[in-house]
Design a protein around this motif. Structure first.
Motif, PDB file in Angstrom:
ATOM      1  N   THR A 225      30.086  32.028  40.163  1.00  0.00           N
ATOM      2  CA  THR A 225      29.696  33.417  41.067  1.00  0.00           C
ATOM      3  C   THR A 225      29.117  33.205  42.250  1.00  0.00           C
ATOM      4  N   PHE A 226      28.799  31.791  42.526  1.00  0.00           N
ATOM      5  CA  PHE A 226      28.252  31.494  43.837  1.00  0.00           C
ATOM      6  C   PHE A 226      29.412  31.184  44.918  1.00  0.00           C
ATOM      7  N   GLU A 227      29.000  31.486  46.074  1.00  0.00           N
ATOM      8  CA  GLU A 227      30.283  30.868  47.318  1.00  0.00           C
ATOM      9  C   GLU A 227      30.218  29.543  47.558  1.00  0.00           C
ATOM     10  N   VAL A 228      29.277  28.818  47.319  1.00  0.00           N
ATOM     11  CA  VAL A 228      29.184  27.331  47.373  1.00  0.00           C
ATOM     12  C   VAL A 228      29.427  26.679  46.035  1.00  0.00           C
ATOM     13  N   HIS A 229      29.912  25.337  45.901  1.00  0.00           N
ATOM     14  CA  HIS A 229      30.295  24.799  44.941  1.00  0.00           C
ATOM     15  C   HIS A 229      28.929  24.411  43.997  1.00  0.00           C
ATOM     16  N   VAL A 230      28.879  24.862  42.666  1.00  0.00           N
ATOM     17  CA  VAL A 230      27.656  24.364  41.866  1.00  0.00           C
ATOM     18  C   VAL A 230      28.294  23.503  40.706  1.00  0.00           C
ATOM     19  N   ASN A 231      27.932  22.259  40.595  1.00  0.00           N
ATOM     20  CA  ASN A 231      28.230  21.419  39.628  1.00  0.00           C
ATOM     21  C   ASN A 231      27.809  21.856  38.246  1.00  0.00           C
ATOM     22  N   VAL A 232      28.826  21.721  37.417  1.00  0.00           N
ATOM     23  CA  VAL A 232      28.319  22.098  35.797  1.00  0.00           C
ATOM     24  C   VAL A 232      28.440  20.709  35.034  1.00  0.00           C
ATOM     25  N   GLU A 233      27.464  20.227  34.286  1.00  0.00           N
ATOM     26  CA  GLU A 233      27.661  18.992  33.504  1.00  0.00           C
ATOM     27  C   GLU A 233      27.332  19.317  31.974  1.00  0.00           C
ATOM     28  N   PRO A 234      28.056  18.694  31.252  1.00  0.00           N
ATOM     29  CA  PRO A 234      27.800  18.805  29.636  1.00  0.00           C
ATOM     30  C   PRO A 234      26.272  18.590  29.261  1.00  0.00           C
ATOM     31  N   TYR A 235      25.975  19.541  27.947  1.00  0.00           N
ATOM     32  CA  TYR A 235      24.491  19.164  27.489  1.00  0.00           C
ATOM     33  C   TYR A 235      23.943  17.775  27.375  1.00  0.00           C
ATOM     34  N   ASN A 236      24.933  17.167  27.054  1.00  0.00           N
ATOM     35  CA  ASN A 236      24.749  15.627  26.062  1.00  0.00           C
ATOM     36  C   ASN A 236      24.396  14.731  27.441  1.00  0.00           C
ATOM     37  N   GLU A 237      24.398  15.144  28.650  1.00  0.00           N
ATOM     38  CA  GLU A 237      24.128  14.420  29.874  1.00  0.00           C
ATOM     39  C   GLU A 237      22.835  14.606  30.602  1.00  0.00           C
ATOM     40  N   LEU A 238      22.133  15.494  29.470  1.00  0.00           N
ATOM     41  CA  LEU A 238      20.700  15.811  30.079  1.00  0.00           C
ATOM     42  C   LEU A 238      20.073  14.641  30.513  1.00  0.00           C
ATOM     43  N   SER A 239      19.690  13.563  29.681  1.00  0.00           N
ATOM     44  CA  SER A 239      18.947  12.587  29.941  1.00  0.00           C
ATOM     45  C   SER A 239      19.210  11.654  30.897  1.00  0.00           C
ATOM     46  N   ASN A 240      20.526  11.349  31.258  1.00  0.00           N
ATOM     47  CA  ASN A 240      21.056  10.830  32.487  1.00  0.00           C
ATOM     48  C   ASN A 240      20.798  11.496  33.806  1.00  0.00           C
ATOM     49  N   LEU A 241      21.003  12.837  33.802  1.00  0.00           N
ATOM     50  CA  LEU A 241      20.620  13.602  34.547  1.00  0.00           C
ATOM     51  C   LEU A 241      19.379  13.570  35.371  1.00  0.00           C
ATOM     52  N   LEU A 242      18.371  13.783  33.936  1.00  0.00           N
ATOM     53  CA  LEU A 242      17.018  13.508  34.343  1.00  0.00           C
ATOM     54  C   LEU A 242      16.586  12.705  34.998  1.00  0.00           C
ATOM     55  N   GLU A 243      17.009  11.358  34.758  1.00  0.00           N
ATOM     56  CA  GLU A 243      16.879  10.046  35.325  1.00  0.00           C
ATOM     57  C   GLU A 243      17.310   9.981  36.994  1.00  0.00           C
ATOM     58  N   LYS A 244      18.302  10.575  37.304  1.00  0.00           N
ATOM     59  CA  LYS A 244      19.137  10.477  38.516  1.00  0.00           C
ATOM     60  C   LYS A 244      18.541  11.694  39.533  1.00  0.00           C
ATOM     61  N   ILE A 245      18.192  12.735  39.117  1.00  0.00           N
ATOM     62  CA  ILE A 245      18.237  14.039  39.901  1.00  0.00           C
ATOM     63  C   ILE A 245      16.686  14.226  40.310  1.00  0.00           C
ATOM     64  N   PRO A 246      16.486  14.243  41.678  1.00  0.00           N
ATOM     65  CA  PRO A 246      14.743  14.137  41.739  1.00  0.00           C
ATOM     66  C   PRO A 246      14.011  15.710  41.540  1.00  0.00           C
ATOM     67  N   VAL A 247      14.976  16.877  41.535  1.00  0.00           N
ATOM     68  CA  VAL A 247      14.290  18.093  41.417  1.00  0.00           C
ATOM     69  C   VAL A 247      14.763  18.544  40.308  1.00  0.00           C
ATOM     70  N   MET A 248      14.072  18.965  39.260  1.00  0.00           N
ATOM     71  CA  MET A 248      14.529  19.858  38.127  1.00  0.00           C
ATOM     72  C   MET A 248      13.825  20.954  38.046  1.00  0.00           C
ATOM     73  N   ILE A 249      14.397  22.278  37.580  1.00  0.00           N
ATOM     74  CA  ILE A 249      13.848  23.295  37.192  1.00  0.00           C
ATOM     75  C   ILE A 249      14.513  24.123  35.961  1.00  0.00           C
ATOM     76  N   THR A 250      13.585  24.269  35.084  1.00  0.00           N
ATOM     77  CA  THR A 250      14.269  24.380  33.544  1.00  0.00           C
ATOM     78  C   THR A 250      13.589  25.901  33.201  1.00  0.00           C
ATOM     79  N   ALA A 251      14.577  26.779  32.764  1.00  0.00           N
ATOM     80  CA  ALA A 251      14.198  28.156  32.441  1.00  0.00           C
ATOM     81  C   ALA A 251      14.924  28.868  31.211  1.00  0.00           C
ATOM     82  N   THR A 252      14.847  28.113  30.234  1.00  0.00           N
ATOM     83  CA  THR A 252      15.605  28.455  28.992  1.00  0.00           C
ATOM     84  C   THR A 252      14.704  29.342  28.156  1.00  0.00           C
TER      85      THR A 252
END
Length: 432
Positions: A225-252
Motif C-alpha cells: 500500500t506504500f509508494e516506496v519499497h517496504v521489506n517484509v520478513e518471515p516471523y521466524n527471523e524476529l531475533s535476527n532482525l532485533l539484533e541487526k536493526i537499530p530502531v524497532m516499534i511494536t504495536a501488536t
C-alpha cells in the motif's frame, strides 16, 4: 436515568494497571458487557478499550449502584483490588459524563492532544454495542452528538494536524535520537492499523522500513500500500532482525509479551525499541547494554511539547465541547416536548371527530356540512394551541423543563413516549 461513564486512562493509572484492564478481543468485551447489563440499574453499555484508556459508557437509573457494580466487575476481570480501582476511577454522571465523552471523542483527553485515532476507536466500540443490541436510543443520541462535536473541533482547529498519535510521537522520538535517519533501518512488528500508521511516519521521516508479523500475508498486503519499497520478513527471523536493526516499534494486539529474555538478542549496536502496545509487547524485565526501551508512558516529553504548542487550539476546542454539551441537553429536552405538542393536536382532533359524529347522529348538523365544520374546528384548535405549543418549546431550554413535562403529561393523560428508538439514529454509525 442518567448518563454514567467510568474512566481509566493514562491520567489516573499507570501502564501496568492499563495492561490488566485492557480488553484484547471482542469475546472479552461481549462477555463483560453482558455481565454489566445484568445489573438492573445499568441499561445501555458501550465499552471503549485502547492503549491508553478503558471507558465504560452507560445509562443508569442508579449511578452509585451502577458505578460500584462496574468497578467490581472490572476488579474481577483484571485481578486488581476493588478499593484501588474505586479510588483511582474517574466517575462522571449526566452533564459531566457528556462533557467527558465529547472531550474524549475530540481527542482532548488523549495522551497526545488531537490524535486522530480515538474517534475511529470510539465509533468501532459504538458499532460493536449497536450490533449486539447493548445500546438503544439514549446512547445513540449522545454518540451522535459526540461525533458531531469531534467533527466541529477538527474543522475549527488544527489539532488534527502534525504529530498527533502515539505512533507519530514514537517516530518523532526515534528521529530525535538518531538525528540523520536517511538509510537507517527500522523494524515494525505487527500489521494492523497502528502498525500501518507507524510505517507511514517512519517512511516520511526517512527510515528504511521492514515489517514482520505472524500473519505474513497481511504484512505483505500492507507493504504494497506504500509508494516506496517496504521489506517484509518471515516471523521466524524476529531475533535476527532485533539484533541487526537499530530502531524497532511494536504495536501488536497480543495479550502477552512477544519479546522476552528468551528471544531478545544481545547486540553490539545501539538499539532503540518503542513499545506502543497495551498490554506491552516487550517484557519489562529485559535489560541489555546499548538498548533503550520506551513504552507509551515514556513519550511524555514529546507529549508535553505537543500540548504547549496546541494549548491555544485546545482552548478553542474545549469551548466547542462545552457549547456542544449544552446544546445536546437542550436537544434532549426538545425531544421530550415534541411528543407532547403532537399529542395535544392529536387529542384535539380526536375530540373534533367524536363531537362531529355525535352532532350528525343527533341531527344537530347535516352530514354534508361535516368537512367544513371539521376545518373550522381544526382552525380553532390550531389557533388555541399555538401559544401553549410555543411556550412548551421555549420551556425546553429552561431548568424547569422536566417538571413542566411531567405536569403536562399527567394533566392530559399522555404516556411518556420520549424514548423513540428509531427516530434519532446516529448519522455516523455507518461512516468511517
Amino acid at each position: 436515568m442518567s448518563y454514567l461513564i467510568i474512566s481509566f486512562s493514562h491520567k489516573n493509572i499507570d501502564i501496568k494497571m492499563r495492561e490488566k484492564l485492557a480488553f484484547n478481543s471482542d469475546e472479552d468485551k461481549d462477555r463483560f458487557i453482558k455481565q454489566l447489563i445484568e445489573n438492573e440499574a445499568t441499561k445501555e453499555v458501550v465499552l471503549l478499550s485502547t492503549c491508553n484508556r478503558v471507558e465504560i459508557i452507560t445509562r443508569s437509573s442508579n449511578v452509585k449502584q451502577s458505578a460500584r457494580n462496574i468497578i467490581e466487575k472490572l476488579a474481577s476481570y483484571s485481578g486488581l483490588d476493588f478499593e484501588l480501582l474505586y479510588d483511582r476511577a474517574d466517575i462522571y454522571d449526566n452533564d459531566g459524563a457528556v462533557h467527558h465523552l465529547f472531550s474524549v471523542a475530540s481527542a482532548l483527553d488523549s495522551l497526545v492532544i488531537g490524535e486522530t485515532q480515538i474517534v475511529g476507536q470510539l465509533k468501532d466500540a459504538f458499532r460493536f454495542s449497536q450490533a449486539k443490541g447493548y445500546c438503544g436510543s439514549n446512547i445513540t443520541r449522545v454518540m451522535h452528538y459526540a461525533f458531531k462535536c469531534a467533527a466541529q473541533v477538527r474543522n475549527a482547529t488544527s489539532l488534527g494536524t502534525g504529530s498527533v498519535s502515539v505512533a507519530s510521537t514514537a517516530v518523532a522520538k526515534a528521529k530525535d535520537i538518531i538525528g540523520n535517519t536517511k538509510g537507517i533501518k527500522a523494524l515494525v512488528i505487527g500489521a494492523g492499523e497502528m502498525s500501518e500508521l507507524t510505517v507511514k511516519h517512519l517512511i516520511s521521516s526517512g527510515f528504511d522500513v521492514t515489517i514482520i508479523s505472524r500473519d505474513t500475508k497481511k504484512a505483505q498486503n500492507l507493504a504494497t500500500t506504500f509508494e516506496v519499497h517496504v521489506n517484509v520478513e518471515p516471523y521466524n527471523e524476529l531475533s535476527n532482525l532485533l539484533e541487526k536493526i537499530p530502531v524497532m516499534i511494536t504495536a501488536t494486539s497480543a495479550p502477552y509479551p512477544i519479546i522476552t529474555k528468551d528471544n531478545a538478542p544481545n547486540s553490539s549496536i545501539n538499539r532503540y525499541w518503542f513499545d506502543i502496545a497495551v498490554p506491552r509487547d516487550i517484557d519489562e524485565d529485559i535489560s541489555m547494554p546499548n538498548l533503550e526501551i520506551y513504552s507509551v508512558d515514556d513519550l511524555q516529553d514529546i507529549v508535553n511539547e505537543n500540548m504547549s504548542l496546541r494549548a491555544e487550539q485546545a482552548k478553542t476546542a474545549y469551548g466547542i465541547v462545552s457549547r456542544m454539551s449544552l446544546e445536546f441537553f437542550e436537544w434532549l429536552k426538545s425531544l421530550e416536548i415534541e411528543p407532547i405538542v403532537k399529542n395535544l393536536y392529536v387529542k384535539g382532533n380526536d375530540i373534533i371527530d367524536k363531537k362531529i359524529k355525535k352532532a350528525i347522529k343527533k341531527g344537530f348538523i347535516n352530514s354534508s356540512d361535516e368537512e367544513n365544520i371539521r376545518k373550522l374546528c381544526q382552525t380553532v384548535i390550531t389557533e388555541y394551541l399555538h401559544q401553549p405549543s410555543k411556550q412548551l418549546k421555549d420551556i425546553s431550554k429552561n431548568m424547569e423543563c422536566d417538571l413542566v413535562v411531567g405536569t403536562v403529561q399527567n394533566m392530559f393523560g399522555f404516556n411518556n413516549d420520549s424514548n423513540i428508538a428509531t427516530k434519532y439514529k446516529c448519522d455516523h454509525l455507518a461512516k468511517n
